[in-house]
Motif scaffolding. Structure first.
Motif, PDB file in Angstrom:
ATOM      1  N   LEU A  75     -19.520  -5.758   4.682  1.00 45.48           N
ATOM      2  CA  LEU A  75     -18.092  -5.683   4.968  1.00 45.48           C
ATOM      3  C   LEU A  75     -17.477  -4.375   4.491  1.00 45.48           C
ATOM      4  CD1 LEU A  75     -17.183  -9.354   4.036  1.00 45.48           C
ATOM      5  CD2 LEU A  75     -17.585  -8.396   6.309  1.00 45.48           C
ATOM      6  N   GLU A  76     -18.323  -3.372   4.286  1.00 45.23           N
ATOM      7  CA  GLU A  76     -17.855  -2.083   3.772  1.00 45.23           C
ATOM      8  C   GLU A  76     -16.753  -1.491   4.651  1.00 45.23           C
ATOM      9  OE1 GLU A  76     -17.578   0.700   0.892  1.00 45.23           O
ATOM     10  OE2 GLU A  76     -18.893  -1.052   0.836  1.00 45.23           O
ATOM     11  N   PHE A  77     -16.921  -1.566   5.984  1.00 42.86           N
ATOM     12  CA  PHE A  77     -15.905  -0.990   6.872  1.00 42.86           C
ATOM     13  C   PHE A  77     -14.557  -1.680   6.679  1.00 42.86           C
ATOM     14  CE2 PHE A  77     -16.080  -4.609   9.695  1.00 42.86           C
ATOM     15  CZ  PHE A  77     -14.872  -4.567  10.378  1.00 42.86           C
ATOM     16  N   LEU A  78     -14.579  -2.984   6.433  1.00 41.23           N
ATOM     17  CA  LEU A  78     -13.331  -3.730   6.270  1.00 41.23           C
ATOM     18  C   LEU A  78     -12.667  -3.404   4.935  1.00 41.23           C
ATOM     19  CD1 LEU A  78     -11.361  -5.689   7.518  1.00 41.23           C
ATOM     20  CD2 LEU A  78     -12.822  -7.584   6.742  1.00 41.23           C
ATOM     21  N   TYR A  79     -13.470  -3.276   3.868  1.00 41.33           N
ATOM     22  CA  TYR A  79     -12.914  -2.839   2.583  1.00 41.33           C
ATOM     23  C   TYR A  79     -12.201  -1.498   2.748  1.00 41.33           C
ATOM     24  CZ  TYR A  79     -15.968  -6.257   0.184  1.00 41.33           C
ATOM     25  OH  TYR A  79     -16.590  -7.399  -0.241  1.00 41.33           O
ATOM     26  N   LYS A  80     -12.936  -0.549   3.335  1.00 41.12           N
ATOM     27  CA  LYS A  80     -12.392   0.800   3.499  1.00 41.12           C
ATOM     28  C   LYS A  80     -11.157   0.791   4.394  1.00 41.12           C
ATOM     29  CE  LYS A  80     -16.583   3.481   2.724  1.00 41.12           C
ATOM     30  NZ  LYS A  80     -17.595   4.353   3.318  1.00 41.12           N
ATOM     31  N   TYR A  81     -11.207   0.037   5.483  1.00 39.20           N
ATOM     32  CA  TYR A  81     -10.079   0.011   6.414  1.00 39.20           C
ATOM     33  C   TYR A  81      -8.824  -0.536   5.735  1.00 39.20           C
ATOM     34  CZ  TYR A  81      -7.436  -0.244  10.689  1.00 39.20           C
ATOM     35  OH  TYR A  81      -6.470  -0.038  11.644  1.00 39.20           O
ATOM     36  N   CYS A  82      -8.986  -1.610   4.988  1.00 41.06           N
ATOM     37  CA  CYS A  82      -7.821  -2.185   4.292  1.00 41.06           C
ATOM     38  C   CYS A  82      -7.218  -1.185   3.310  1.00 41.06           C
ATOM     39  CB  CYS A  82      -8.209  -3.475   3.564  1.00 41.06           C
ATOM     40  SG  CYS A  82      -8.443  -4.889   4.651  1.00 41.06           S
ATOM     41  N   ILE A  83      -8.057  -0.494   2.566  1.00 43.75           N
ATOM     42  CA  ILE A  83      -7.568   0.449   1.560  1.00 43.75           C
ATOM     43  C   ILE A  83      -6.949   1.685   2.221  1.00 43.75           C
ATOM     44  CG2 ILE A  83      -8.289   2.004  -0.300  1.00 43.75           C
ATOM     45  CD1 ILE A  83     -10.307  -0.252  -1.107  1.00 43.75           C
ATOM     46  N   GLU A  84      -7.591   2.191   3.271  1.00 41.46           N
ATOM     47  CA  GLU A  84      -7.112   3.419   3.917  1.00 41.46           C
ATOM     48  C   GLU A  84      -5.924   3.196   4.852  1.00 41.46           C
ATOM     49  OE1 GLU A  84     -10.586   5.101   5.761  1.00 41.46           O
ATOM     50  OE2 GLU A  84     -11.573   5.436   3.822  1.00 41.46           O
ATOM     51  N   HIS A  85      -5.845   2.031   5.497  1.00 41.62           N
ATOM     52  CA  HIS A  85      -4.811   1.801   6.499  1.00 41.62           C
ATOM     53  C   HIS A  85      -3.848   0.661   6.134  1.00 41.62           C
ATOM     54  CE1 HIS A  85      -6.839   4.549   9.233  1.00 41.62           C
ATOM     55  NE2 HIS A  85      -7.966   3.955   8.892  1.00 41.62           N
ATOM     56  N   GLY A  86      -4.198  -0.083   5.107  1.00 41.92           N
ATOM     57  CA  GLY A  86      -3.370  -1.226   4.739  1.00 41.92           C
ATOM     58  C   GLY A  86      -2.139  -0.836   3.936  1.00 41.92           C
ATOM     59  N   THR A  87      -1.245  -1.788   3.825  1.00 46.88           N
ATOM     60  CA  THR A  87      -0.049  -1.630   3.000  1.00 46.88           C
ATOM     61  C   THR A  87      -0.348  -2.215   1.631  1.00 46.88           C
ATOM     62  OG1 THR A  87       1.364  -1.856   4.945  1.00 46.88           O
ATOM     63  CG2 THR A  87       2.396  -2.237   2.798  1.00 46.88           C
ATOM     64  N   PHE A  88      -0.132  -1.429   0.587  1.00 43.58           N
ATOM     65  CA  PHE A  88      -0.358  -1.909  -0.774  1.00 43.58           C
ATOM     66  C   PHE A  88       0.830  -2.768  -1.178  1.00 43.58           C
ATOM     67  CE2 PHE A  88       0.100  -1.461  -5.397  1.00 43.58           C
ATOM     68  CZ  PHE A  88      -1.143  -1.952  -5.797  1.00 43.58           C
ATOM     69  N   LYS A  89       0.545  -3.977  -1.644  1.00 45.91           N
ATOM     70  CA  LYS A  89       1.620  -4.882  -2.021  1.00 45.91           C
ATOM     71  C   LYS A  89       1.267  -5.601  -3.312  1.00 45.91           C
ATOM     72  CE  LYS A  89       4.775  -8.268  -0.386  1.00 45.91           C
ATOM     73  NZ  LYS A  89       5.102  -9.470   0.109  1.00 45.91           N
ATOM     74  N   LYS A  90       2.284  -5.724  -4.172  1.00 45.09           N
ATOM     75  CA  LYS A  90       2.130  -6.506  -5.397  1.00 45.09           C
ATOM     76  C   LYS A  90       2.747  -7.875  -5.171  1.00 45.09           C
ATOM     77  CE  LYS A  90       2.053  -2.681  -8.638  1.00 45.09           C
ATOM     78  NZ  LYS A  90       2.537  -2.155  -9.914  1.00 45.09           N
ATOM     79  N   PHE A  91       2.051  -8.907  -5.619  1.00 47.80           N
ATOM     80  CA  PHE A  91       2.525 -10.279  -5.511  1.00 47.80           C
ATOM     81  C   PHE A  91       2.747 -10.839  -6.910  1.00 47.80           C
ATOM     82  CE2 PHE A  91       0.660  -9.670  -1.409  1.00 47.80           C
ATOM     83  CZ  PHE A  91       1.318 -10.540  -0.557  1.00 47.80           C
ATOM     84  N   SER A  92       3.869 -11.475  -7.104  1.00 50.62           N
ATOM     85  CA  SER A  92       4.132 -12.189  -8.344  1.00 50.62           C
ATOM     86  C   SER A  92       3.422 -13.532  -8.294  1.00 50.62           C
ATOM     87  CB  SER A  92       5.635 -12.445  -8.520  1.00 50.62           C
ATOM     88  OG  SER A  92       6.348 -11.246  -8.500  1.00 50.62           O
ATOM     89  N   GLN A  93       3.179 -14.117  -9.447  1.00 50.63           N
ATOM     90  CA  GLN A  93       2.575 -15.444  -9.484  1.00 50.63           C
ATOM     91  C   GLN A  93       3.419 -16.409  -8.654  1.00 50.63           C
ATOM     92  OE1 GLN A  93       2.087 -17.038 -13.419  1.00 50.63           O
ATOM     93  NE2 GLN A  93       1.043 -18.864 -12.697  1.00 50.63           N
ATOM     94  N   GLY A  94       2.771 -17.141  -7.752  1.00 50.67           N
ATOM     95  CA  GLY A  94       3.459 -18.106  -6.904  1.00 50.67           C
ATOM     96  C   GLY A  94       4.022 -17.540  -5.613  1.00 50.67           C
ATOM     97  N   GLU A  95       3.986 -16.219  -5.444  1.00 46.41           N
ATOM     98  CA  GLU A  95       4.502 -15.609  -4.215  1.00 46.41           C
ATOM     99  C   GLU A  95       3.531 -15.874  -3.058  1.00 46.41           C
ATOM    100  OE1 GLU A  95       6.186 -11.305  -2.611  1.00 46.41           O
ATOM    101  OE2 GLU A  95       5.565 -11.494  -4.702  1.00 46.41           O
ATOM    102  N   THR A  96       4.093 -16.135  -1.883  1.00 44.00           N
ATOM    103  CA  THR A  96       3.313 -16.555  -0.720  1.00 44.00           C
ATOM    104  C   THR A  96       2.910 -15.383   0.179  1.00 44.00           C
ATOM    105  OG1 THR A  96       4.436 -18.688  -0.733  1.00 44.00           O
ATOM    106  CG2 THR A  96       3.380 -18.049   1.315  1.00 44.00           C
ATOM    107  N   LEU A  97       1.640 -15.374   0.558  1.00 42.10           N
ATOM    108  CA  LEU A  97       1.126 -14.436   1.560  1.00 42.10           C
ATOM    109  C   LEU A  97       1.220 -15.067   2.951  1.00 42.10           C
ATOM    110  CD1 LEU A  97      -0.481 -11.814   2.366  1.00 42.10           C
ATOM    111  CD2 LEU A  97      -2.545 -13.162   2.009  1.00 42.10           C
ATOM    112  N   GLU A  98       0.840 -16.319   3.079  1.00 43.81           N
ATOM    113  CA  GLU A  98       0.918 -17.072   4.332  1.00 43.81           C
ATOM    114  C   GLU A  98       1.469 -18.459   4.014  1.00 43.81           C
ATOM    115  OE1 GLU A  98       0.503 -15.747   7.159  1.00 43.81           O
ATOM    116  OE2 GLU A  98      -1.258 -14.461   7.234  1.00 43.81           O
TER     117      GLU A  98
END
Length: 193
Positions: free
Chosen positions: A15-38
């Motif tokens: 899954l190396e390509f997916l790791y790299k893609y998320c880091i290079e093209h993804g949005t960095f986001k911090k989540f607090s405890q209990g905060e919902t992603l989906e």
């Protein structure tokens, strides 16, 4: 001997390509405890690479009026309601931060375009789905072939650090036992050792 990981689906996948893609093209986001992603019942859209922290997956049992934890995503793993996130389908689970967490997220539809545009990547998408099915199937069978004590021991062998990261209440929910039963199991292990 190689230590098992909690989420075995990724053990034999590259899954190396997916790791790299998320880091290079993804949005960095911090989540607090209990905060919902989906959110269960809403359109699923995100896949993320967990840089730091942990997320839980939960489903709501309407008849009992309570949530059950169905899984976790730890550091250096992916978090998503896969494959629903690829198609924007209704999420089957609520995904929330178990502890403060940092994630690189991309839209699942973006990943679907990558899969559709490259036959090798498309194969990886299929392999991810198959591996997730196998992992889920084994987890389901363990509910029947192992008693609560054995399920807890098995969980610790897969992820010994889970008791430092995840609340005991959520571990009990994942094991489908009460927190009191988990306390008894933990006590029996302590006194046995």
């Amino acid at each position: 001997m190689k230590q098992k990981s909690f989420n075995s689906y990724k053990e034999n996948l590259n899954l190396e390509f997916l790791y790299k893609y998320c880091i290079e093209h993804g949005t960095f986001k911090k989540f607090s405890q209990g905060e919902t992603l989906e959110a269960e019942g809403k359109s699923s859209q995100w896949i993320g690479y967990v840089k730091k922290g942990c997320f839980n997956y939960k489903v709501y049992n309407k008849e009992q009026g309570k949530n059950y934890i169905t899984g976790f995503a730890f550091e250096n793993e992916f978090v998503a309601d896969y494959p629903n996130c690829l198609y924007g389908q209704q999420s089957e689970v609520t995904i929330e931060a178990e502890i403060p967490s940092e994630v690189y997220i991309i839209n699942g539809k973006e990943l679907l375009k990558i899969f559709e545009g490259n036959s090798n990547k498309n194969q990886i998408g299929r392999e991810i789905a198959e591996a997730l099915f196998v992992q889920t199937y084994k987890n389901l069978l363990d509910q029947y072939r192992l008693n609560a004590h054995s399920r807890y021991i098995h969980l610790l062998s897969r992820c010994p650090e889970i008791v430092q990261i995840v609340s005991l209440k959520n571990i009990a929910s994942y094991l489908r036992i009460t927190p009191q039963m988990l306390s008894k199991i933990r006590k029996s292990i302590t006194f046995k050792n």
